[in-house]
Motif scaffolding. Structure first.
Motif, PDB file in Angstrom:
ATOM      1  N   ARG A   1       0.825  -1.091   0.070  1.00 17.36           N
ATOM      2  CA  ARG A   1      -0.115  -0.054  -0.067  1.00 17.36           C
ATOM      3  C   ARG A   1       0.819   1.272  -0.008  1.00 17.36           C
ATOM      4  O   ARG A   1       1.655   1.378   0.862  1.00 17.36           O
ATOM      5  N   ASP A   2       0.511   2.130  -1.045  1.00 15.35           N
ATOM      6  CA  ASP A   2       1.783   3.116  -1.075  1.00 15.35           C
ATOM      7  C   ASP A   2       1.086   4.396  -1.911  1.00 15.35           C
ATOM      8  O   ASP A   2      -0.127   4.321  -2.467  1.00 15.35           O
ATOM      9  N   THR A   3       1.765   5.559  -2.219  1.00 17.43           N
ATOM     10  CA  THR A   3       1.048   6.568  -2.845  1.00 17.43           C
ATOM     11  C   THR A   3       1.013   6.446  -4.467  1.00 17.43           C
ATOM     12  O   THR A   3       0.363   7.098  -5.186  1.00 17.43           O
TER      13      THR A   3
ATOM     14  N   ASN B   1      -5.342   0.004  -3.040  1.00 12.78           N
ATOM     15  CA  ASN B   1      -4.021  -0.157  -2.495  1.00 12.78           C
ATOM     16  C   ASN B   1      -3.314   1.012  -2.138  1.00 12.78           C
ATOM     17  O   ASN B   1      -2.131   1.089  -1.782  1.00 12.78           O
ATOM     18  N   TYR B   2      -3.990   2.233  -2.440  1.00  8.66           N
ATOM     19  CA  TYR B   2      -3.657   3.565  -2.243  1.00  8.66           C
ATOM     20  C   TYR B   2      -3.388   3.828  -0.441  1.00  8.66           C
ATOM     21  O   TYR B   2      -4.195   3.446   0.116  1.00  8.66           O
ATOM     22  N   ALA B   3      -2.028   4.090  -0.206  1.00  2.00           N
ATOM     23  CA  ALA B   3      -2.018   4.914   1.111  1.00  2.00           C
ATOM     24  C   ALA B   3      -1.093   6.113   1.139  1.00  2.00           C
ATOM     25  O   ALA B   3      -0.208   6.118   0.696  1.00  2.00           O
TER      26      ALA B   3
ATOM     27  N   ARG C   1       3.677   4.524   3.000  1.00  5.70           N
ATOM     28  CA  ARG C   1       4.029   3.065   2.798  1.00  5.70           C
ATOM     29  C   ARG C   1       3.994   1.969   3.676  1.00  5.70           C
ATOM     30  O   ARG C   1       4.490   2.168   4.711  1.00  5.70           O
ATOM     31  N   ASN C   2       3.278   0.793   3.136  1.00  8.63           N
ATOM     32  CA  ASN C   2       3.024  -0.337   3.861  1.00  8.63           C
ATOM     33  C   ASN C   2       3.502  -1.561   3.068  1.00  8.63           C
ATOM     34  O   ASN C   2       2.629  -1.681   2.134  1.00  8.63           O
TER      35      ASN C   2
ATOM     36  N   VAL D   1      -4.340  -6.699   2.662  1.00  6.73           N
ATOM     37  CA  VAL D   1      -5.358  -5.908   2.184  1.00  6.73           C
ATOM     38  C   VAL D   1      -6.722  -6.756   2.005  1.00  6.73           C
ATOM     39  O   VAL D   1      -7.474  -5.709   1.657  1.00  6.73           O
TER      40      VAL D   1
ATOM     41  N   SER E   1      -3.930   8.939  -5.803  1.00  4.81           N
ATOM     42  CA  SER E   1      -2.677   7.777  -6.047  1.00  4.81           C
ATOM     43  C   SER E   1      -1.940   8.678  -7.145  1.00  4.81           C
ATOM     44  O   SER E   1      -2.755   9.469  -8.095  1.00  4.81           O
TER      45      SER E   1
END
Length: 146
Positions: free
Chosen positions: A31-33, A52-54, A57-58, A63, A89
Motif C-alpha cells: 500500500r503506497d502513494t 491499495n493507495y495509502a 508506505r506499508n 489488504v 494516488s
C-alpha cells in the motif's frame, strides 16, 4: 515484504491465479502513494475491489481476507489490475507480496502460515520453502526494501 520481493504490474488488465488448499486466505500487498486498484475473487465468485493507495508506505499489509470457506482446494482467481486508482494516488501499480493460508481440521483447531513462497502471482501448489516462480506475463518481480 516476504523475502524482500513482490510481484507487480502497472498494466491494466494484467491478472494472475493463485491456487491454495485451506479454509481462508489473507492477501498481503504493498500500500503506497503510487498504488492502484485491483479486483479479486475466490472460486470464480463475485469480484471484490481493493484500493491499495495509502498516504504512507506499508510494504506487506493485509489488504484483503477471504470469508470462511469449506476446507479444501480453492482458487483465488483473477487478481487483476483494474487500471483504476484512488484520486490521491500517483499511479496504478499493483504489487502483491504474499498470501497467508489458514485451514481448519475441526471447529476448535485452526492452523495459519504463510504461503512460504515468493512469486505469489505464479500458479501452482504452495508447499515447502524457498520456492521461486516466475511472475506471469505482464507482471514483474522486484526486490525493494520495506
Amino acid at each position: 515484504m516476504y523475502q524482500q520481493t513482490a510481484n507487480w504490474t502497472f498494466t491494466a488488465g494484467a491478472s494472475a491465479t493463485f491456487r491454495f488448499h485451506g479454509s481462508t486466505v489473507a492477501l498481503h500487498a504493498v500500500r503506497d502513494t503510487d498504488q492502484g486498484i485491483m479486483s479479486l475473487s475466490v472460486d470464480g465468485g463475485s469480484p471484490v475491489t481493493v484500493d491499495n493507495y495509502a498516504a504512507a508506505r506499508n510494504a506487506s499489509g493485509t489488504v484483503w481476507t477471504s470469508p470462511a470457506l469449506p476446507s479444501g482446494s480453492h482458487t483465488l482467481m483473477t487478481i487483476t489490475n483494474t487500471g483504476g486508482r484512488n484520486a490521491h494516488s500517483t499511479g496504478n501499480n499493483i504489487a502483491v507480496d504474499r498470501a497467508d493460508v489458514s485451514w481448519s481440521r475441526n471447529a476448535f483447531a485452526t492452523h495459519t502460515g504463510p504461503s512460504a513462497t515468493p512469486g505469489l502471482l505464479a500458479t501452482g501448489p504452495r508447499t515447502g520453502t524457498g520456492h521461486t516462480a516466475s511472475p506471469p506475463t505482464g507482471c514483474r518481480r522486484t526486490s525493494r526494501n520495506a
